[in-house]
Design an enzyme around this catalytic site. Structure first.
Site, PDB file in Angstrom:
ATOM      1  N   GLU A  43      20.896 -17.461  13.166  1.00  0.00           N
ATOM      2  CA  GLU A  43      20.157 -18.091  12.124  1.00  0.00           C
ATOM      3  C   GLU A  43      20.474 -17.982  10.660  1.00  0.00           C
ATOM      4  O   GLU A  43      20.986 -16.931  10.442  1.00  0.00           O
ATOM      5  CB  GLU A  43      18.846 -17.391  12.365  1.00  0.00           C
ATOM      6  CG  GLU A  43      17.655 -18.210  12.651  1.00  0.00           C
ATOM      7  CD  GLU A  43      17.638 -19.246  13.736  1.00  0.00           C
ATOM      8  OE1 GLU A  43      18.004 -20.248  13.685  1.00  0.00           O
ATOM      9  OE2 GLU A  43      17.335 -18.730  14.788  1.00  0.00           O
ATOM     10  N   HIS A  44      20.278 -19.066   9.815  1.00  0.00           N
ATOM     11  CA  HIS A  44      20.739 -19.100   8.628  1.00  0.00           C
ATOM     12  C   HIS A  44      22.295 -19.038   8.522  1.00  0.00           C
ATOM     13  O   HIS A  44      22.525 -18.875   7.103  1.00  0.00           O
ATOM     14  CB  HIS A  44      19.979 -18.058   7.705  1.00  0.00           C
ATOM     15  CG  HIS A  44      18.244 -18.600   7.674  1.00  0.00           C
ATOM     16  ND1 HIS A  44      17.882 -19.129   6.462  1.00  0.00           N
ATOM     17  CD2 HIS A  44      17.488 -18.092   8.378  1.00  0.00           C
ATOM     18  CE1 HIS A  44      16.787 -19.341   7.021  1.00  0.00           C
ATOM     19  NE2 HIS A  44      16.377 -18.624   8.085  1.00  0.00           N
ATOM     20  N   THR A  45      22.846 -18.894   9.384  1.00  0.00           N
ATOM     21  CA  THR A  45      24.349 -19.221   9.568  1.00  0.00           C
ATOM     22  C   THR A  45      25.000 -20.668   9.100  1.00  0.00           C
ATOM     23  O   THR A  45      26.116 -20.645   8.663  1.00  0.00           O
ATOM     24  CB  THR A  45      25.120 -18.525  10.673  1.00  0.00           C
ATOM     25  OG1 THR A  45      24.223 -19.385  11.746  1.00  0.00           O
ATOM     26  CG2 THR A  45      24.683 -16.911  10.551  1.00  0.00           C
ATOM     27  N   ASP A  46      24.093 -21.671   9.358  1.00  0.00           N
ATOM     28  CA  ASP A  46      24.922 -23.014   9.576  1.00  0.00           C
ATOM     29  C   ASP A  46      25.065 -23.343   8.019  1.00  0.00           C
ATOM     30  O   ASP A  46      26.290 -23.984   7.684  1.00  0.00           O
ATOM     31  CB  ASP A  46      23.991 -24.119  10.105  1.00  0.00           C
ATOM     32  CG  ASP A  46      22.596 -24.479   9.677  1.00  0.00           C
ATOM     33  OD1 ASP A  46      22.305 -23.389   8.763  1.00  0.00           O
ATOM     34  OD2 ASP A  46      22.112 -25.515   9.867  1.00  0.00           O
ATOM     35  N   LEU A 102      10.876 -26.210  15.827  1.00  0.00           N
ATOM     36  CA  LEU A 102      11.573 -26.612  16.787  1.00  0.00           C
ATOM     37  C   LEU A 102      12.262 -28.028  16.479  1.00  0.00           C
ATOM     38  O   LEU A 102      12.521 -28.902  17.375  1.00  0.00           O
ATOM     39  CB  LEU A 102      10.593 -26.864  18.224  1.00  0.00           C
ATOM     40  CG  LEU A 102      10.063 -25.475  18.679  1.00  0.00           C
ATOM     41  CD1 LEU A 102       9.020 -25.910  19.738  1.00  0.00           C
ATOM     42  CD2 LEU A 102      11.069 -24.598  19.308  1.00  0.00           C
ATOM     43  N   SER A 115      11.322 -30.971  14.831  1.00  0.00           N
ATOM     44  CA  SER A 115      10.698 -32.062  14.975  1.00  0.00           C
ATOM     45  C   SER A 115      11.314 -33.135  13.971  1.00  0.00           C
ATOM     46  O   SER A 115      11.426 -34.322  14.346  1.00  0.00           O
ATOM     47  CB  SER A 115       9.048 -32.252  14.812  1.00  0.00           C
ATOM     48  OG  SER A 115       9.127 -31.475  13.432  1.00  0.00           O
ATOM     49  N   GLY A 151       6.202 -28.283  12.908  1.00  0.00           N
ATOM     50  CA  GLY A 151       5.801 -27.019  11.964  1.00  0.00           C
ATOM     51  C   GLY A 151       6.116 -25.708  12.866  1.00  0.00           C
ATOM     52  O   GLY A 151       5.573 -24.570  12.481  1.00  0.00           O
ATOM     53  N   ASP A 203      20.271 -28.551  13.183  1.00  0.00           N
ATOM     54  CA  ASP A 203      19.180 -29.150  14.046  1.00  0.00           C
ATOM     55  C   ASP A 203      19.765 -30.538  14.429  1.00  0.00           C
ATOM     56  O   ASP A 203      19.289 -30.953  15.718  1.00  0.00           O
ATOM     57  CB  ASP A 203      17.996 -29.131  13.299  1.00  0.00           C
ATOM     58  CG  ASP A 203      17.666 -27.933  12.719  1.00  0.00           C
ATOM     59  OD1 ASP A 203      18.224 -26.833  13.125  1.00  0.00           O
ATOM     60  OD2 ASP A 203      16.788 -27.886  11.874  1.00  0.00           O
ATOM     61  N   GLU A 212      17.296 -35.586   4.983  1.00  0.00           N
ATOM     62  CA  GLU A 212      16.373 -34.437   4.785  1.00  0.00           C
ATOM     63  C   GLU A 212      16.558 -33.804   3.465  1.00  0.00           C
ATOM     64  O   GLU A 212      15.341 -33.247   2.920  1.00  0.00           O
ATOM     65  CB  GLU A 212      16.629 -33.459   5.860  1.00  0.00           C
ATOM     66  CG  GLU A 212      15.817 -32.260   5.768  1.00  0.00           C
ATOM     67  CD  GLU A 212      15.024 -31.905   7.183  1.00  0.00           C
ATOM     68  OE1 GLU A 212      15.233 -32.714   8.315  1.00  0.00           O
ATOM     69  OE2 GLU A 212      14.215 -31.026   7.299  1.00  0.00           O
TER      70      GLU A 212
END
Ligand code: GLA
Length: 390
Positions: A33-36, A124, A126, A121, A171, A159
Protein backbone atom coordinates in the site's frame (compact mmCIF):
# COMPACT_ATOMS: atom_id res chain seq x y z
CA UNK A 1 -28.82 -5.67 -13.50
CA UNK A 2 -28.39 -8.18 -16.33
CA UNK A 3 -27.30 -7.46 -19.87
CA UNK A 4 -30.79 -7.66 -21.40
CA UNK A 5 -32.18 -5.15 -18.91
CA UNK A 6 -29.30 -2.78 -19.56
CA UNK A 7 -29.82 -2.98 -23.30
CA UNK A 8 -33.50 -2.21 -22.78
CA UNK A 9 -32.61 0.83 -20.69
CA UNK A 10 -30.18 1.96 -23.37
CA UNK A 11 -32.87 1.65 -26.00
CA UNK A 12 -35.28 3.73 -23.89
CA UNK A 13 -32.72 6.50 -23.33
CA UNK A 14 -31.04 6.72 -26.72
CA UNK A 15 -33.78 5.29 -29.00
CA UNK A 16 -31.28 2.89 -30.55
CA UNK A 17 -29.28 -0.21 -29.62
CA UNK A 18 -25.75 -0.16 -28.20
CA UNK A 19 -23.06 -1.72 -30.37
CA UNK A 20 -20.68 -2.73 -27.58
CA UNK A 21 -20.73 -3.60 -23.95
CA UNK A 22 -17.56 -2.94 -21.99
CA UNK A 23 -16.91 -4.27 -18.50
CA UNK A 24 -14.02 -3.18 -16.28
CA UNK A 25 -13.64 -4.49 -12.72
CA UNK A 26 -12.71 -2.83 -9.46
CA UNK A 27 -9.78 -4.19 -7.52
CA UNK A 28 -8.71 -5.11 -4.05
CA UNK A 29 -5.09 -4.90 -3.10
CA UNK A 30 -3.70 -7.93 -1.26
CA UNK A 31 -0.58 -6.14 -0.07
CA UNK A 32 1.70 -3.21 -1.03
CA UNK A 33 0.00 0.00 0.00
CA UNK A 34 1.20 3.46 -1.07
CA UNK A 35 4.14 1.78 -2.76
CA UNK A 36 2.97 2.30 -6.35
CA UNK A 37 3.72 6.02 -6.51
CA UNK A 38 7.06 5.33 -4.88
CA UNK A 39 8.08 3.15 -7.85
CA UNK A 40 7.67 0.04 -5.70
CA UNK A 41 5.74 -3.24 -5.78
CA UNK A 42 2.06 -4.11 -5.38
CA UNK A 43 -0.05 -7.26 -5.41
CA UNK A 44 -3.70 -6.57 -6.30
CA UNK A 45 -6.50 -8.73 -7.70
CA UNK A 46 -9.45 -7.66 -9.81
CA UNK A 47 -12.82 -8.29 -8.17
CA UNK A 48 -16.04 -9.68 -9.56
CA UNK A 49 -17.73 -6.27 -9.44
CA UNK A 50 -17.68 -4.34 -12.70
CA UNK A 51 -18.43 -0.99 -14.23
CA UNK A 52 -20.58 -1.81 -17.25
CA UNK A 53 -20.73 0.59 -20.16
CA UNK A 54 -23.04 0.17 -23.09
CA UNK A 55 -21.91 2.32 -25.97
CA UNK A 56 -22.42 3.22 -29.61
CA UNK A 57 -21.11 5.94 -31.88
CA UNK A 58 -23.05 9.09 -32.58
CA UNK A 59 -22.30 11.47 -35.39
CA UNK A 60 -22.69 14.82 -33.65
CA UNK A 61 -19.24 14.87 -32.02
CA UNK A 62 -20.70 14.79 -28.54
CA UNK A 63 -20.12 12.50 -25.61
CA UNK A 64 -23.54 11.81 -24.16
CA UNK A 65 -23.67 10.05 -20.82
CA UNK A 66 -26.36 8.52 -18.67
CA UNK A 67 -25.38 7.13 -15.28
CA UNK A 68 -27.90 4.71 -13.81
CA UNK A 69 -26.60 5.17 -10.29
CA UNK A 70 -27.08 8.93 -10.31
CA UNK A 71 -30.05 8.72 -12.69
CA UNK A 72 -28.57 11.72 -14.42
CA UNK A 73 -27.51 12.60 -17.91
CA UNK A 74 -24.74 14.84 -19.10
CA UNK A 75 -23.09 15.74 -22.37
CA UNK A 76 -20.02 17.56 -23.57
CA UNK A 77 -18.24 18.16 -26.85
CA UNK A 78 -14.57 18.22 -27.70
CA UNK A 79 -14.01 21.96 -27.54
CA UNK A 80 -12.09 23.05 -24.40
CA UNK A 81 -12.93 20.08 -22.20
CA UNK A 82 -12.91 21.22 -18.58
CA UNK A 83 -13.82 19.43 -15.33
CA UNK A 84 -17.49 19.84 -14.39
CA UNK A 85 -18.34 21.24 -10.97
CA UNK A 86 -22.02 20.22 -11.10
CA UNK A 87 -21.74 16.67 -12.41
CA UNK A 88 -18.47 15.51 -11.02
CA UNK A 89 -19.20 11.92 -11.98
CA UNK A 90 -18.69 12.92 -15.63
CA UNK A 91 -15.12 14.08 -15.00
CA UNK A 92 -13.74 10.61 -15.65
CA UNK A 93 -15.06 10.63 -19.21
CA UNK A 94 -14.04 14.24 -19.69
CA UNK A 95 -10.52 13.52 -18.47
CA UNK A 96 -10.13 10.45 -20.68
CA UNK A 97 -11.45 12.21 -23.79
CA UNK A 98 -9.06 15.10 -23.14
CA UNK A 99 -6.08 12.78 -22.59
CA UNK A 100 -6.79 10.91 -25.84
CA UNK A 101 -7.25 14.11 -27.85
CA UNK A 102 -4.05 15.59 -26.40
CA UNK A 103 -2.21 12.43 -27.41
CA UNK A 104 -3.45 12.94 -30.98
CA UNK A 105 -6.05 10.17 -31.17
CA UNK A 106 -8.91 10.56 -33.53
CA UNK A 107 -12.08 10.06 -31.52
CA UNK A 108 -15.67 10.99 -32.23
CA UNK A 109 -18.95 11.18 -30.36
CA UNK A 110 -20.49 8.32 -28.43
CA UNK A 111 -23.62 7.56 -26.44
CA UNK A 112 -22.90 5.87 -23.15
CA UNK A 113 -24.97 4.15 -20.48
CA UNK A 114 -23.06 3.55 -17.25
CA UNK A 115 -23.95 0.99 -14.63
CA UNK A 116 -21.33 0.36 -11.98
CA UNK A 117 -21.49 -2.49 -9.48
CA UNK A 118 -18.29 -1.36 -7.76
CA UNK A 119 -19.10 0.24 -4.40
CA UNK A 120 -18.07 3.87 -4.39
CA UNK A 121 -15.78 5.38 -1.78
CA UNK A 122 -14.93 1.94 -0.39
CA UNK A 123 -11.37 1.78 -1.67
CA UNK A 124 -12.28 -0.82 -4.30
CA UNK A 125 -11.31 1.41 -7.23
CA UNK A 126 -14.62 2.34 -8.68
CA UNK A 127 -12.80 5.27 -10.31
CA UNK A 128 -10.23 3.14 -12.10
CA UNK A 129 -12.94 0.79 -13.35
CA UNK A 130 -14.81 3.74 -14.90
CA UNK A 131 -11.64 5.12 -16.45
CA UNK A 132 -10.64 1.81 -17.98
CA UNK A 133 -14.17 1.14 -19.25
CA UNK A 134 -14.21 4.60 -20.87
CA UNK A 135 -10.84 4.08 -22.51
CA UNK A 136 -11.84 0.69 -23.85
CA UNK A 137 -15.06 2.18 -25.19
CA UNK A 138 -13.13 4.76 -27.22
CA UNK A 139 -10.64 2.12 -28.31
CA UNK A 140 -13.31 -0.25 -29.57
CA UNK A 141 -15.60 2.29 -31.24
CA UNK A 142 -12.87 4.26 -32.97
CA UNK A 143 -10.48 1.37 -33.53
CA UNK A 144 -7.65 3.12 -31.75
CA UNK A 145 -4.26 1.52 -31.98
CA UNK A 146 -3.43 2.04 -28.37
CA UNK A 147 -1.27 -0.22 -26.26
CA UNK A 148 -2.53 -1.35 -22.84
CA UNK A 149 0.27 0.41 -20.96
CA UNK A 150 -0.53 3.62 -22.73
CA UNK A 151 -4.16 3.22 -21.71
CA UNK A 152 -3.08 2.99 -18.11
CA UNK A 153 -1.06 6.17 -18.38
CA UNK A 154 -3.99 8.07 -19.90
CA UNK A 155 -6.33 6.78 -17.21
CA UNK A 156 -3.95 7.97 -14.55
CA UNK A 157 -3.55 11.33 -16.23
CA UNK A 158 -7.32 11.76 -16.32
CA UNK A 159 -7.57 11.00 -12.61
CA UNK A 160 -4.64 13.29 -11.76
CA UNK A 161 -5.88 16.22 -13.78
CA UNK A 162 -9.67 15.95 -13.82
CA UNK A 163 -10.44 14.29 -10.50
CA UNK A 164 -7.57 15.83 -8.57
CA UNK A 165 -6.13 12.67 -7.09
CA UNK A 166 -2.41 12.14 -7.59
CA UNK A 167 -2.91 8.36 -7.71
CA UNK A 168 -0.37 5.76 -8.80
CA UNK A 169 -0.95 3.14 -11.49
CA UNK A 170 -2.00 0.10 -9.46
CA UNK A 171 -5.77 0.39 -9.77
CA UNK A 172 -5.92 0.95 -13.53
CA UNK A 173 -3.33 -1.77 -14.04
CA UNK A 174 -5.33 -4.28 -12.03
CA UNK A 175 -8.57 -3.35 -13.77
CA UNK A 176 -7.02 -3.95 -17.18
CA UNK A 177 -4.57 -6.83 -16.76
CA UNK A 178 -5.94 -9.10 -14.03
CA UNK A 179 -6.53 -12.80 -14.57
CA UNK A 180 -9.05 -15.05 -12.88
CA UNK A 181 -7.60 -17.03 -9.97
CA UNK A 182 -4.43 -14.94 -9.92
CA UNK A 183 -2.96 -11.93 -8.20
CA UNK A 184 -0.87 -9.42 -10.18
CA UNK A 185 2.65 -8.80 -8.97
CA UNK A 186 3.54 -5.41 -10.48
CA UNK A 187 6.84 -3.62 -10.53
CA UNK A 188 5.56 -0.04 -10.67
CA UNK A 189 8.86 1.29 -12.01
CA UNK A 190 9.50 -1.00 -14.97
CA UNK A 191 5.75 -1.76 -15.30
CA UNK A 192 6.62 -5.42 -15.73
CA UNK A 193 4.17 -7.78 -14.11
CA UNK A 194 3.68 -11.41 -13.32
CA UNK A 195 0.61 -13.46 -12.51
CA UNK A 196 0.69 -15.20 -9.16
CA UNK A 197 -1.68 -18.19 -8.99
CA UNK A 198 -3.65 -18.10 -5.76
CA UNK A 199 -3.71 -21.61 -4.38
CA UNK A 200 -5.78 -20.82 -1.35
CA UNK A 201 -8.06 -23.87 -1.34
CA UNK A 202 -10.36 -23.85 1.66
CA UNK A 203 -9.76 -20.13 2.21
CA UNK A 204 -11.35 -16.96 0.86
CA UNK A 205 -10.80 -13.27 0.73
CA UNK A 206 -13.54 -11.57 2.68
CA UNK A 207 -13.74 -7.82 2.37
CA UNK A 208 -15.50 -5.73 4.96
CA UNK A 209 -16.49 -2.16 4.26
CA UNK A 210 -16.15 0.03 7.33
CA UNK A 211 -18.75 2.29 5.65
CA UNK A 212 -16.60 5.25 6.56
CA UNK A 213 -16.50 6.83 3.14
CA UNK A 214 -13.13 7.63 1.82
CA UNK A 215 -12.87 10.65 -0.42
CA UNK A 216 -9.54 10.51 -2.10
CA UNK A 217 -9.69 14.08 -3.25
CA UNK A 218 -9.40 14.86 0.44
CA UNK A 219 -5.95 16.21 0.72
CA UNK A 220 -4.59 13.39 2.92
CA UNK A 221 -3.63 11.12 0.01
CA UNK A 222 -1.89 13.89 -1.92
CA UNK A 223 -0.22 14.95 1.29
CA UNK A 224 1.32 11.49 1.74
CA UNK A 225 2.67 11.72 -1.78
CA UNK A 226 4.17 15.07 -1.03
CA UNK A 227 5.82 13.74 2.14
CA UNK A 228 7.38 10.90 0.14
CA UNK A 229 8.72 13.40 -2.41
CA UNK A 230 10.23 15.52 0.34
CA UNK A 231 11.92 12.49 1.86
CA UNK A 232 13.43 11.60 -1.53
CA UNK A 233 14.80 15.13 -1.89
CA UNK A 234 16.54 14.95 1.47
CA UNK A 235 17.94 11.43 1.04
CA UNK A 236 19.18 12.21 -2.47
CA UNK A 237 21.66 14.65 -1.00
CA UNK A 238 23.41 11.77 0.70
CA UNK A 239 22.72 8.97 -1.77
CA UNK A 240 22.31 10.38 -5.30
CA UNK A 241 21.08 7.04 -6.71
CA UNK A 242 17.81 7.51 -4.76
CA UNK A 243 15.29 8.67 -7.37
CA UNK A 244 12.24 7.33 -5.53
CA UNK A 245 11.69 5.67 -2.15
CA UNK A 246 11.92 2.33 -3.94
CA UNK A 247 15.69 2.92 -4.11
CA UNK A 248 16.16 3.27 -0.35
CA UNK A 249 17.86 0.18 1.07
CA UNK A 250 17.68 -1.03 4.67
CA UNK A 251 21.25 0.22 5.11
CA UNK A 252 20.41 3.65 3.69
CA UNK A 253 17.54 3.88 6.11
CA UNK A 254 19.74 3.01 9.03
CA UNK A 255 22.61 5.30 8.07
CA UNK A 256 20.76 8.33 6.68
CA UNK A 257 17.36 7.97 8.33
CA UNK A 258 18.43 10.24 11.18
CA UNK A 259 18.76 13.14 8.71
CA UNK A 260 15.04 13.00 8.11
CA UNK A 261 12.45 14.72 10.31
CA UNK A 262 10.69 12.06 12.47
CA UNK A 263 7.50 12.11 10.45
CA UNK A 264 9.26 11.59 7.12
CA UNK A 265 11.40 8.84 8.60
CA UNK A 266 8.26 6.93 9.55
CA UNK A 267 6.86 7.31 6.03
CA UNK A 268 10.10 6.02 4.49
CA UNK A 269 10.29 3.13 6.91
CA UNK A 270 6.82 2.02 5.87
CA UNK A 271 7.66 2.11 2.16
CA UNK A 272 10.97 0.28 2.53
CA UNK A 273 9.48 -2.55 4.60
CA UNK A 274 6.21 -2.69 2.68
CA UNK A 275 8.09 -3.25 -0.58
CA UNK A 276 9.97 -6.06 1.08
CA UNK A 277 6.69 -7.53 2.34
CA UNK A 278 5.24 -7.53 -1.18
CA UNK A 279 8.26 -9.39 -2.56
CA UNK A 280 8.06 -11.85 0.32
CA UNK A 281 4.30 -12.28 -0.20
CA UNK A 282 4.91 -13.03 -3.85
CA UNK A 283 7.35 -15.80 -2.86
CA UNK A 284 5.13 -17.20 -0.11
CA UNK A 285 2.09 -17.33 -2.37
CA UNK A 286 4.06 -19.09 -5.12
CA UNK A 287 5.04 -21.69 -2.54
CA UNK A 288 1.50 -21.90 -1.23
CA UNK A 289 2.54 -20.73 2.24
CA UNK A 290 -0.66 -18.91 2.94
CA UNK A 291 -0.18 -18.77 6.72
CA UNK A 292 3.02 -16.81 6.22
CA UNK A 293 1.30 -14.55 3.72
CA UNK A 294 -1.41 -13.89 6.33
CA UNK A 295 1.25 -12.84 8.82
CA UNK A 296 2.57 -10.31 6.30
CA UNK A 297 -0.91 -8.88 5.91
CA UNK A 298 -1.10 -8.18 9.64
CA UNK A 299 2.33 -6.55 9.62
CA UNK A 300 1.37 -4.41 6.67
CA UNK A 301 -1.64 -3.12 8.56
CA UNK A 302 0.40 -2.31 11.63
CA UNK A 303 2.82 -0.32 9.52
CA UNK A 304 0.01 1.54 7.73
CA UNK A 305 -1.42 2.39 11.11
CA UNK A 306 1.72 3.38 12.99
CA UNK A 307 4.18 4.56 10.34
CA UNK A 308 2.21 5.73 7.34
CA UNK A 309 -0.74 6.79 9.52
CA UNK A 310 -3.55 6.17 7.07
CA UNK A 311 -5.70 3.90 9.23
CA UNK A 312 -8.74 4.85 11.27
CA UNK A 313 -10.19 3.55 14.56
CA UNK A 314 -12.84 1.70 12.57
CA UNK A 315 -10.31 -0.09 10.34
CA UNK A 316 -8.11 -0.93 13.33
CA UNK A 317 -11.07 -2.44 15.15
CA UNK A 318 -12.01 -4.55 12.12
CA UNK A 319 -8.45 -5.91 11.92
CA UNK A 320 -8.36 -6.57 15.65
CA UNK A 321 -11.60 -8.55 15.48
CA UNK A 322 -9.99 -10.70 12.79
CA UNK A 323 -6.96 -11.35 14.97
CA UNK A 324 -9.15 -12.69 17.75
CA UNK A 325 -11.08 -15.07 15.50
CA UNK A 326 -10.02 -18.59 14.71
CA UNK A 327 -9.49 -19.41 11.05
CA UNK A 328 -8.37 -15.89 10.10
CA UNK A 329 -4.83 -15.99 8.71
CA UNK A 330 -4.44 -12.28 8.04
CA UNK A 331 -6.22 -8.94 7.82
CA UNK A 332 -5.32 -5.43 6.77
CA UNK A 333 -6.78 -2.23 5.46
CA UNK A 334 -6.77 -2.23 1.68
CA UNK A 335 -6.44 0.72 -0.69
CA UNK A 336 -5.50 4.22 0.32
CA UNK A 337 -6.89 4.02 3.87
CA UNK A 338 -8.60 6.92 5.69
CA UNK A 339 -11.75 4.74 5.66
CA UNK A 340 -12.82 2.13 3.14
CA UNK A 341 -12.30 -1.62 3.55
CA UNK A 342 -10.42 -4.32 5.41
CA UNK A 343 -9.50 -7.56 3.65
CA UNK A 344 -9.34 -10.88 5.54
CA UNK A 345 -7.87 -14.18 4.47
CA UNK A 346 -10.17 -16.59 6.23
CA UNK A 347 -10.92 -20.30 6.35
CA UNK A 348 -14.21 -20.97 4.56
CA UNK A 349 -15.65 -22.78 7.55
CA UNK A 350 -15.07 -19.72 9.74
CA UNK A 351 -16.49 -16.99 7.49
CA UNK A 352 -19.96 -16.96 9.01
CA UNK A 353 -18.62 -16.79 12.54
CA UNK A 354 -16.23 -13.99 11.58
CA UNK A 355 -19.06 -12.01 10.03
CA UNK A 356 -21.23 -12.48 13.12
CA UNK A 357 -18.45 -11.28 15.41
CA UNK A 358 -17.79 -8.25 13.24
CA UNK A 359 -21.46 -7.34 13.07
CA UNK A 360 -21.79 -7.64 16.81
CA UNK A 361 -18.59 -5.88 17.97
CA UNK A 362 -18.43 -3.24 15.23
CA UNK A 363 -22.02 -2.20 15.74
CA UNK A 364 -21.60 -2.08 19.51
CA UNK A 365 -18.38 -0.09 19.50
CA UNK A 366 -18.75 2.11 16.42
CA UNK A 367 -22.51 2.28 15.99
CA UNK A 368 -22.10 1.35 12.32
CA UNK A 369 -23.31 -1.57 10.22
CA UNK A 370 -20.49 -2.89 8.03
CA UNK A 371 -20.97 -4.43 4.61
CA UNK A 372 -19.37 -7.66 3.42
CA UNK A 373 -18.16 -8.78 0.01
CA UNK A 374 -16.81 -12.25 -0.66
CA UNK A 375 -14.60 -11.46 -3.59
CA UNK A 376 -13.20 -13.80 -6.18
CA UNK A 377 -9.96 -12.99 -8.07
CA UNK A 378 -11.37 -12.14 -11.48
CA UNK A 379 -10.48 -11.24 -15.04
CA UNK A 380 -9.59 -7.72 -16.13
CA UNK A 381 -11.60 -5.56 -18.52
CA UNK A 382 -13.36 -7.04 -21.54
CA UNK A 383 -15.31 -5.67 -24.44
CA UNK A 384 -17.99 -7.45 -26.37
CA UNK A 385 -19.48 -6.51 -29.68
CA UNK A 386 -23.23 -6.91 -29.54
CA UNK A 387 -25.09 -8.60 -32.34
CA UNK A 388 -28.61 -7.36 -32.18
CA UNK A 389 -31.66 -8.12 -34.15
CA UNK A 390 -33.18 -4.94 -35.49
C1 GLA B 1 -5.29 4.43 -4.16
C2 GLA B 1 -4.51 4.87 -5.40
C3 GLA B 1 -3.46 3.83 -5.77
C4 GLA B 1 -2.58 3.48 -4.57
C5 GLA B 1 -3.43 3.16 -3.35
C6 GLA B 1 -2.62 2.98 -2.09
O1 GLA B 1 -6.04 3.31 -4.45
O2 GLA B 1 -5.38 5.07 -6.47
O3 GLA B 1 -2.69 4.29 -6.85
O4 GLA B 1 -1.66 4.50 -4.31
O5 GLA B 1 -4.39 4.18 -3.09
O6 GLA B 1 -1.84 1.84 -2.18
Amino acid sequence: MNKEKLIKQYKTIYKKFPTHIIRAPGRVNLIGEHTDYNDGFVLPIAIDRYTNMLVSKNYNEKIRLFDLKYKEKEEFDFKDIEPSQQKKWSNYQRGIAKALLDAGYNIGGMDVLIFSEVPEGAGLSSSASIEIATLLSFKELFELEIKPLEMIKHARKAENEFVGVQCGIMDQFASLFSKEGNALFIDCRSLEFQYVPLFIQGYSFLVCNSTVKRKLTDSSYNQRRQECREAVKILQKYVPKIKALRDVSFDDLEIYGSFLPDLLKKRVEHIVYENERVIQSYRELLQENIERFGGLMYRSHQSLKELFEVSTDELDLLVEIGMNESGVLGARLTGAGFGGCVIYLVNNSCIEHLKESILDVYKRKMGLIPQFYELVPSNGAVSQKLRLEF
